[in-house]
Design an enzyme around this catalytic site. Structure first.
Site, PDB file in Angstrom:
ATOM      1  N   ASP A 187       0.733  -1.131  -0.154  1.00  0.00           N
ATOM      2  CA  ASP A 187      -0.031   0.003   0.072  1.00  0.00           C
ATOM      3  C   ASP A 187       0.850   1.173   0.057  1.00  0.00           C
ATOM      4  O   ASP A 187       1.847   1.306   0.687  1.00  0.00           O
ATOM      5  CB  ASP A 187      -0.905  -0.009   1.120  1.00  0.00           C
ATOM      6  CG  ASP A 187      -2.060   1.254   1.352  1.00  0.00           C
ATOM      7  OD1 ASP A 187      -2.649   1.256   0.349  1.00  0.00           O
ATOM      8  OD2 ASP A 187      -1.530   2.092   2.354  1.00  0.00           O
ATOM      9  N   GLU A 218       1.665  -0.481  -5.126  1.00  0.00           N
ATOM     10  CA  GLU A 218       0.814   0.573  -5.390  1.00  0.00           C
ATOM     11  C   GLU A 218       1.620   1.884  -5.766  1.00  0.00           C
ATOM     12  O   GLU A 218       1.961   2.754  -4.751  1.00  0.00           O
ATOM     13  CB  GLU A 218      -0.330   0.867  -4.152  1.00  0.00           C
ATOM     14  CG  GLU A 218      -1.258   1.912  -4.712  1.00  0.00           C
ATOM     15  CD  GLU A 218      -2.155   2.249  -3.587  1.00  0.00           C
ATOM     16  OE1 GLU A 218      -3.199   2.947  -3.760  1.00  0.00           O
ATOM     17  OE2 GLU A 218      -1.384   2.406  -2.321  1.00  0.00           O
TER      18      GLU A 218
END
Length: 476
Positions: A187, A218
């Protein structure tokens, strides 16, 4: 029911079971994902997170860690471990969403395991000196230092250059690997300096030398900011957000895009190299309108969304990741839950309660059956026999393994199509898979049977907003 086994067919498709409980994921692996050839599940962040009743228990509380105890809205550590084991036994891998850039951003609060904290002080874990000195929100995406050293929407930004922080993060992720996790979504990777994230991943891999961990990062890179996705290629795959935007715009008719233009979709479009790209039509952020999310199709777009996923699963680029959502009206809304914020189960009395509060796009007939198409056709690296009307009717093959037709026009499409498929009768898997029937086989749901002749040709009529997909694993 799964299609017939085909030599060389290997699972390739991931699905994000967004905010599902561990018990539900375990059952879904056994009853649906394994039998239909899914490769793996991306699970919501499993660590202890902040709990926010005053905000209605929003979805984003999962992305505000308090500790690395494996006690979350999805269940206990024991339930997580049991789920991973059951899914692995069903042939489905588990990928954890790793929130390692930051900790919770509230000034104080309580976590899902009961831990009390204040910002920059997380008991027995991190204290003031473990965070970057810039204690202000990110304001300039044209400045790499601002993006990586300041705080994403006010979240306490970890000093990932620190030996202690790196070791702590690796210990957390190693704990999950020891439980059987096969990889991680990283993330907010673009908010971590690439070289520091590389060090963390290298240490994690070194701690598990016998495992080929799947890492996908990400890195939202629209091509106009300081942080570029290619900085992260050395450490794993990247989630290519531009793919979903491009394909969605073609189906939405935005920017003059058409399906016919997608014939050359790939690295030449500014996308990551095929082997490094994890691709998707939408994700939990984009379906809520974040960062240009209005250019992304979602489950609310019904048949257009289904057709876009048919295209993604048929077209040989990247590793596909499907979204499985819950219904929402407010973009902050958490999963279906009771008044105390306890997530309501997907499975009740052994039956998945899909297509309502739990949307379960991955179970839509067209999407779930195209997972088998992807597996069967994956050994063929190229597109063959491309045809289009120059606009929004397209057809293409995957060598002698599969063929797809998509009619996203307003007019009915009737024509002969040239394929490389063997002669025979095939189920249109967009409508129904090949299933056993009275000692033989049939096409489920009354799906159309398509006859391919000795020269590899077939004739068909495809209504507007519909598709045909044939593959050798669904041949009668």
């Amino acid at each position: 029911m799964p299609e017939a086994a085909v030599d060389g067919a290997e699972p390739t498709t991931l699905v994000h079971l967004f905010e599902w409980t561990w018990n539900d994921i375990a059952t879904e692996c056994e009853t649906h994902l394994g039998p239909h050839g899914f490769k793996g599940v991306q699970i919501s962040p499993p660590q202890e997170h902040i709990v926010l009743p005053d905000y209605g228990f929003p979805w984003w509380q999962r992305y505000q860690p308090i500790s690395y105890q494996l006690e979350s809205r999805s269940g206990t550590r024991q339930e997580l471990a049991a789920m991973i084991e059951r899914c692995n036994q069903a042939g489905v891998e588990i990928y954890a969403d790793a929130v390692i850039n930051h900790m919770a951003g509230f000034e104080s609060g309580v976590g899902s395991a009961g831990t009390e904290f204040t910002k920059y002080e997380y008991p027995s874990l991190y204290s003031w000196d473990d965070f970057n000195d810039c204690r202000q929100p990110v304001t300039d995406y044209g400045d790499a230092e601002n993006v990586t050293q300041c705080e994403l929407v006010g979240l306490a930004d970890l000093d990932t250059s620190s030996e202690y922080v790196q070791a702590t993060l690796v210990n957390y992720m190693s704990d999950l690997v020891d439980l059987g996790v096969s990889g991680f979504r990283i993330d907010a990777a673009k908010h971590i300096r690439a070289e520091e994230l590389g060090q963390i991943i290298a240490r994690l891999r070194a701690a598990h030398p016998d495992q080929d961990l799947l890492i996908y990062q990400e890195v939202i890179d629209p091509g106009t900011e300081a942080i570029r996705k290619e900085e992260y290629y050395a450490y794993g795959q990247v989630l290519d957000f531009e793919y979903g935007r491009i394909v969605s715009e073609a189906f939405l008719g935005k920017g003059g895009r058409t399906l016919a233009q997608l014939e050359t979709l790939g690295e030449a479009w500014g996308l990551a190299p095929d082997h490094l790209a994890v691709v998707f039509i939408d994700n939990h952020d984009k379906q809520r309108g974040h960062g240009g999310g209005g250019n992304y199709l979602t489950h609310k777009d019904d048949h257009r969304y289904a057709l876009a996923n048919v295209f993604m699963l048929a077209f040989p680029y990247g590793q596909p990741k499907l979204m499985s959502s819950y219904a929402f009206e407010d973009s902050e809304q958490g999963p279906p839950a009771d008044a105390a914020g306890v997530t309501q189960p997907v499975y009740q009395d052994g039956v998945a309660q899909c297509f309502g509060d739990w949307v379960c796009e991955h179970r839509w007939t067209a999407i779930t059956n195209m997972v088998g198409f992807r597996n069967v056709t994956q050994p063929v690296a190229e597109v063959t026999d491309w045809w289009s009307n120059g606009a929004n009717q397209i057809a293409f093959g995957r060598g002698d393994r599969g063929f797809v037709v998509i009619n996203h026009d307003t007019e009915q499409l009737t024509r002969w199509f040239q394929t490389q498929l063997p002669q025979g009768r095939y189920c249109n898997v967009v409508e129904g898979a090949l299933v056993p029937a009275n000692g033989a086989t049939a096409c489920a749901n009354g799906a159309r049977v398509i006859q391919v002749n000795a020269t590899g040709r077939f004739i068909a009529t495809i209504p507007p907003g519909d598709a045909i997909a044939l593959h050798v694993g669904a041949q009668l």
